[in-house]
Design a protein around this motif. Structure first.
Motif, PDB file in Angstrom:
ATOM      1  N   PRO A  93      -8.762 -14.203  19.377  1.00 61.99           N
ATOM      2  CA  PRO A  93      -7.477 -14.236  18.667  1.00 61.99           C
ATOM      3  C   PRO A  93      -6.982 -12.800  18.425  1.00 61.99           C
ATOM      4  CG  PRO A  93      -9.247 -14.549  17.097  1.00 61.99           C
ATOM      5  CD  PRO A  93      -9.887 -14.474  18.467  1.00 61.99           C
ATOM      6  N   PHE A  94      -5.673 -12.599  18.463  1.00 64.60           N
ATOM      7  CA  PHE A  94      -5.127 -11.247  18.331  1.00 64.60           C
ATOM      8  C   PHE A  94      -5.371 -10.689  16.931  1.00 64.60           C
ATOM      9  CE2 PHE A  94      -1.690  -8.046  17.991  1.00 64.60           C
ATOM     10  CZ  PHE A  94      -2.019  -7.284  19.104  1.00 64.60           C
ATOM     11  N   ILE A  95      -5.186 -11.548  15.917  1.00 62.77           N
ATOM     12  CA  ILE A  95      -5.526 -11.166  14.543  1.00 62.77           C
ATOM     13  C   ILE A  95      -6.671 -12.076  14.098  1.00 62.77           C
ATOM     14  CG2 ILE A  95      -4.724 -10.903  12.163  1.00 62.77           C
ATOM     15  CD1 ILE A  95      -1.902 -10.589  13.178  1.00 62.77           C
ATOM     16  N   PRO A  96      -7.920 -11.593  14.144  1.00 64.48           N
ATOM     17  CA  PRO A  96      -9.064 -12.440  13.756  1.00 64.48           C
ATOM     18  C   PRO A  96      -8.959 -12.871  12.287  1.00 64.48           C
ATOM     19  CG  PRO A  96      -9.773 -10.429  14.877  1.00 64.48           C
ATOM     20  CD  PRO A  96      -8.324 -10.254  14.558  1.00 64.48           C
ATOM     21  N   HIS A  97      -9.657 -13.941  11.948  1.00 64.05           N
ATOM     22  CA  HIS A  97      -9.687 -14.403  10.562  1.00 64.05           C
ATOM     23  C   HIS A  97     -10.377 -13.353   9.679  1.00 64.05           C
ATOM     24  CE1 HIS A  97      -8.013 -18.313  11.398  1.00 64.05           C
ATOM     25  NE2 HIS A  97      -8.933 -18.541  12.332  1.00 64.05           N
ATOM     26  N   TYR A  98      -9.900 -13.250   8.467  1.00 62.25           N
ATOM     27  CA  TYR A  98     -10.444 -12.248   7.535  1.00 62.25           C
ATOM     28  C   TYR A  98     -11.875 -12.594   7.121  1.00 62.25           C
ATOM     29  CZ  TYR A  98     -11.527 -10.034   3.097  1.00 62.25           C
ATOM     30  OH  TYR A  98     -12.163  -9.362   2.098  1.00 62.25           O
ATOM     31  N   ARG A  99     -12.693 -11.550   7.043  1.00 61.86           N
ATOM     32  CA  ARG A  99     -14.025 -11.680   6.454  1.00 61.86           C
ATOM     33  C   ARG A  99     -14.459 -10.322   5.923  1.00 61.86           C
ATOM     34  NH1 ARG A  99     -15.444 -11.548  12.074  1.00 61.86           N
ATOM     35  NH2 ARG A  99     -16.936  -9.875  12.550  1.00 61.86           N
ATOM     36  N   ALA A 100     -15.253 -10.334   4.878  1.00 66.26           N
ATOM     37  CA  ALA A 100     -15.779  -9.090   4.300  1.00 66.26           C
ATOM     38  C   ALA A 100     -17.012  -8.675   5.093  1.00 66.26           C
ATOM     39  CB  ALA A 100     -16.134  -9.293   2.837  1.00 66.26           C
ATOM     40  N   THR A 101     -17.142  -7.379   5.375  1.00 67.95           N
ATOM     41  CA  THR A 101     -18.297  -6.860   6.101  1.00 67.95           C
ATOM     42  C   THR A 101     -18.851  -5.644   5.360  1.00 67.95           C
ATOM     43  OG1 THR A 101     -17.128  -5.237   7.470  1.00 67.95           O
ATOM     44  CG2 THR A 101     -17.140  -7.519   8.252  1.00 67.95           C
ATOM     45  N   ALA A 102     -19.972  -5.135   5.850  1.00 70.49           N
ATOM     46  CA  ALA A 102     -20.576  -3.941   5.247  1.00 70.49           C
ATOM     47  C   ALA A 102     -19.669  -2.727   5.399  1.00 70.49           C
ATOM     48  CB  ALA A 102     -21.938  -3.675   5.890  1.00 70.49           C
ATOM     49  N   HIS A 103     -18.765  -2.766   6.387  1.00 67.14           N
ATOM     50  CA  HIS A 103     -17.858  -1.644   6.643  1.00 67.14           C
ATOM     51  C   HIS A 103     -16.509  -1.814   5.947  1.00 67.14           C
ATOM     52  CE1 HIS A 103     -20.687  -0.373   9.714  1.00 67.14           C
ATOM     53  NE2 HIS A 103     -20.608  -1.557  10.270  1.00 67.14           N
ATOM     54  N   GLY A 104     -16.348  -2.912   5.162  1.00 64.12           N
ATOM     55  CA  GLY A 104     -15.065  -3.183   4.525  1.00 64.12           C
ATOM     56  C   GLY A 104     -14.418  -4.410   5.128  1.00 64.12           C
ATOM     57  N   PRO A 105     -13.142  -4.640   4.864  1.00 62.85           N
ATOM     58  CA  PRO A 105     -12.475  -5.856   5.368  1.00 62.85           C
ATOM     59  C   PRO A 105     -12.345  -5.845   6.884  1.00 62.85           C
ATOM     60  CG  PRO A 105     -10.882  -4.358   4.364  1.00 62.85           C
ATOM     61  CD  PRO A 105     -12.236  -3.802   4.062  1.00 62.85           C
ATOM     62  N   PHE A 106     -12.553  -7.019   7.472  1.00 64.01           N
ATOM     63  CA  PHE A 106     -12.326  -7.185   8.913  1.00 64.01           C
ATOM     64  C   PHE A 106     -11.420  -8.384   9.113  1.00 64.01           C
ATOM     65  CE2 PHE A 106     -13.027  -9.217  12.962  1.00 64.01           C
ATOM     66  CZ  PHE A 106     -12.901  -8.143  13.838  1.00 64.01           C
ATOM     67  N   GLY A 107     -10.416  -8.227   9.989  1.00 58.22           N
ATOM     68  CA  GLY A 107      -9.525  -9.325  10.323  1.00 58.22           C
ATOM     69  C   GLY A 107      -8.457  -9.557   9.260  1.00 58.22           C
ATOM     70  N   GLY A 108      -7.490 -10.407   9.612  1.00 58.65           N
ATOM     71  CA  GLY A 108      -6.391 -10.692   8.698  1.00 58.65           C
ATOM     72  C   GLY A 108      -5.578  -9.440   8.400  1.00 58.65           C
ATOM     73  N   TRP A 109      -4.635  -9.568   7.462  1.00 62.07           N
ATOM     74  CA  TRP A 109      -3.815  -8.415   7.101  1.00 62.07           C
ATOM     75  C   TRP A 109      -4.609  -7.401   6.285  1.00 62.07           C
ATOM     76  CZ3 TRP A 109       0.286  -7.315   9.688  1.00 62.07           C
ATOM     77  CH2 TRP A 109       0.969  -8.342  10.342  1.00 62.07           C
ATOM     78  N   GLN A 110      -5.707  -7.867   5.652  1.00 61.99           N
ATOM     79  CA  GLN A 110      -6.572  -6.927   4.939  1.00 61.99           C
ATOM     80  C   GLN A 110      -7.206  -5.933   5.908  1.00 61.99           C
ATOM     81  OE1 GLN A 110      -6.600 -10.290   4.806  1.00 61.99           O
ATOM     82  NE2 GLN A 110      -7.354 -11.051   2.826  1.00 61.99           N
ATOM     83  N   GLY A 111      -7.668  -6.442   7.044  1.00 61.45           N
ATOM     84  CA  GLY A 111      -8.266  -5.575   8.056  1.00 61.45           C
ATOM     85  C   GLY A 111      -7.243  -4.633   8.670  1.00 61.45           C
ATOM     86  N   ILE A 112      -6.024  -5.160   8.890  1.00 59.62           N
ATOM     87  CA  ILE A 112      -4.960  -4.315   9.458  1.00 59.62           C
ATOM     88  C   ILE A 112      -4.620  -3.178   8.495  1.00 59.62           C
ATOM     89  CG2 ILE A 112      -2.499  -4.295  10.077  1.00 59.62           C
ATOM     90  CD1 ILE A 112      -2.951  -7.106  11.274  1.00 59.62           C
ATOM     91  N   TYR A 113      -4.567  -3.483   7.179  1.00 60.67           N
ATOM     92  CA  TYR A 113      -4.281  -2.454   6.167  1.00 60.67           C
ATOM     93  C   TYR A 113      -5.377  -1.389   6.152  1.00 60.67           C
ATOM     94  CZ  TYR A 113      -3.619  -0.386   1.510  1.00 60.67           C
ATOM     95  OH  TYR A 113      -3.467   0.488   0.460  1.00 60.67           O
ATOM     96  N   ALA A 114      -6.642  -1.838   6.226  1.00 55.07           N
ATOM     97  CA  ALA A 114      -7.750  -0.877   6.290  1.00 55.07           C
ATOM     98  C   ALA A 114      -7.633  -0.028   7.552  1.00 55.07           C
ATOM     99  CB  ALA A 114      -9.093  -1.611   6.264  1.00 55.07           C
TER     100      ALA A 114
END
Length: 474
Positions: A212-233
């Motif tokens: 998927p172009f924008i993966p579903h959001y999930r929290a990781t050890a490196h910070g947010p991944f996926g979703g608009w949270q990941g894009i903001y990071a």
């Protein structure tokens, strides 16, 4: 009350015009385009898109690039108006000194100095790592003591980083016109190499890698991944890539017809850089699944080798090293002009504000070169990345709101510039808001380092700058 008045005393723009009139005006639009593109499109375009995709965004890294470039573009409009109205050495420091006052000018300039000094060390360390990786297959290898900073993998000093900064400083010491000629050639070569990567990479793209172009959001050890949270990071992380246009403004006192050259150079170089970054980002994630770029120091080379283009990888990585050297040239030029302006105004020892017989700020140049050599040779690469964005974002916020103080004075005691920030008064506020939002998204450690750096700057001002300021004699 007297202290507050001292902090807010404003420099007369005519005095800066007179002081900087001794610098030689030789730089044209093409020189500023090369300077801007050379500094923006440096280490980061060959490393950050892959790293950001793996850590935060997935294939949507291109969205982070576009958002970061929009925020940078808003600030670039403010920079263009300031530079056209006040083509002084020192850029942000001198502008804020005129529109807000001495203390605020010093703090914004001090913040920008963090970007330049740490940026030179950051780029030279990246150049060192890439060059050593490039020559390793030939059996050429430096001993660990000379290959790494102090305390890293048995290192004592990063010799390649030291030599790279020395060469850049030597080149700039011959004058900005000669340095810009070398810069112009190297930047063209670098852009051609990036275009080569994009063209070859397009033949190896697999549509499945974009899904998927924008993966579903999930929290990781490196910070947010996926979703608009990941894009903001990703925006906060990749924003460092678009900081180079401020190096143009620092050399505005050496521009031919700054009313024309400054806006064209600042906005033009940013537009070129955005197109290149978005193209590289899309091709990278299309060639190889994005998660494979995790912990890769050279994702462009990795992607080419994984898709059977090892020969192209060698060409692109070789040019990448040259590209990093162009960024060093730009940072050397900008940082030396900033430190020269500190010395010119008595905020640091006046010797730093002296020109040599060729009307060049040689003392300031070699001072910043030696400090950057010490930083890059002895301090680990990972530590260097923390301060670069934070310092510049503070300067960007000052410049954005500074437009509100500048505009009423244009055509009076400040020249009425040919270029003005559009949609005033809305865009200056949006530029400030965007920079502030990116600053909030930075790593907490970066903010802590910036706080310490700012406190050091305040102490220097109260113990030295305030008492030695050239404004004390006016």
């Amino acid at each position: 009350m007297k202290l507050w008045q001292t902090m807010n005393r404003k420099e007369d723009p005519n005095i800066y015009q007179e002081k900087d009139g001794h610098l030689v005006r030789t730089l044209k639009v093409r020189d500023f385009l090369a300077l801007g593109v050379g500094t923006i499109v440096s280490t980061s375009i060959f490393t950050l898109p892959g790293e950001v995709a793996a850590l935060h965004t997935g294939p949507a890294v291109a969205i982070s690039c576009v958002i970061a470039s929009i925020v940078a573009g808003l600030v670039a409009f403010a920079y263009a108006e300031m530079a056209a109205a006040m083509p002084f050495a020192g850029s942000v420091y001198s502008w804020i000194n005129v529109v807000f006052g001495e203390f605020w000018g010093w703090i914004s300039g001090w913040a920008l100095l963090a970007e330049y000094l740490i940026g030179m060390a950051f780029v030279s360390s990246g150049l060192s790592a890439n060059l050593r990786a490039l020559i390793a297959p030939l059996g050429w290898k430096l001993p660990a003591a000379l290959a790494n900073p102090l305390g890293v993998n048995g290192g004592v000093v990063d010799l390649v980083a030291l030599i790279a900064i020395m060469l850049a400083a030597i080149l700039v010491s011959f004058g900005v016109s000669k340095a810009s000629r070398v810069e112009n050639v190297l930047v063209v070569v670098k852009v051609l190499a990036i275009v080569l990567f994009v063209v070859v990479g397009l033949t190896a793209i697999k549509a499945a890698n974009f899904v998927p172009f924008i993966p579903h959001y999930r929290a990781t050890a490196h910070g947010p991944f996926g979703g608009w949270q990941g894009i903001y990071a990703g925006v906060s992380m990749i924003y460092i890539s678009f900081l180079g246009f401020d190096t143009i403004a620092s050399n505005s006192a050496e521009a031919i017809n700054p009313q024309k050259t400054m806006p064209h150079g600042i906005i033009g170089s940013l537009l070129i850089a955005v197109v290149l970054f978005v193209a590289v980002s899309l091709v990278l994630v299309g060639m190889v699944p994005y998660h494979q770029y995790l912990n890769s120091a050279e994702p462009v080379g990795y992607a080419l080798r994984q898709t059977g283009h090892g020969g192209v990888a060698i060409i692109v990585q070789s040019v990448a090293v040259l590209g990093m050297f162009t960024a060093l040239i730009g940072l050397c030029m900008a940082s030396s002009r900033l430190v020269y302006s500190f010395g010119r105004d008595g905020m640091l020892p006046k010797k730093l504000g002296k020109l040599n017989q060729d009307r060049r700020p040689a003392t300031a140049l070699w001072t910043v070169a030696i400090i950057s050599i010490i930083i890059s040779a002895f301090i680990p690469f990972a530590f260097l990345t923390q301060l670069v964005s934070a310092g510049t974002l503070i300067a960007f916020m000052f410049v954005s709101i500074g437009i509100y103080r500048l505009r009423p004075r244009e055509g009076h005691d400040i020249a009425d510039p040919a270029f003005k920030m559009p949609l005033y008064p809305v865009l200056p506020f949006l530029a400030f808001l965007g920079s502030f939002a990116v600053f909030l998204g930075l790593d907490n450690q970066a903010k802590e380092y910036m706080l310490v750096w700012t406190i050091v700057g305040i102490i220097i001002y109260y113990l030295y700058g305030m008492h030695h300021s050239a404004m004390n004699k006016q």
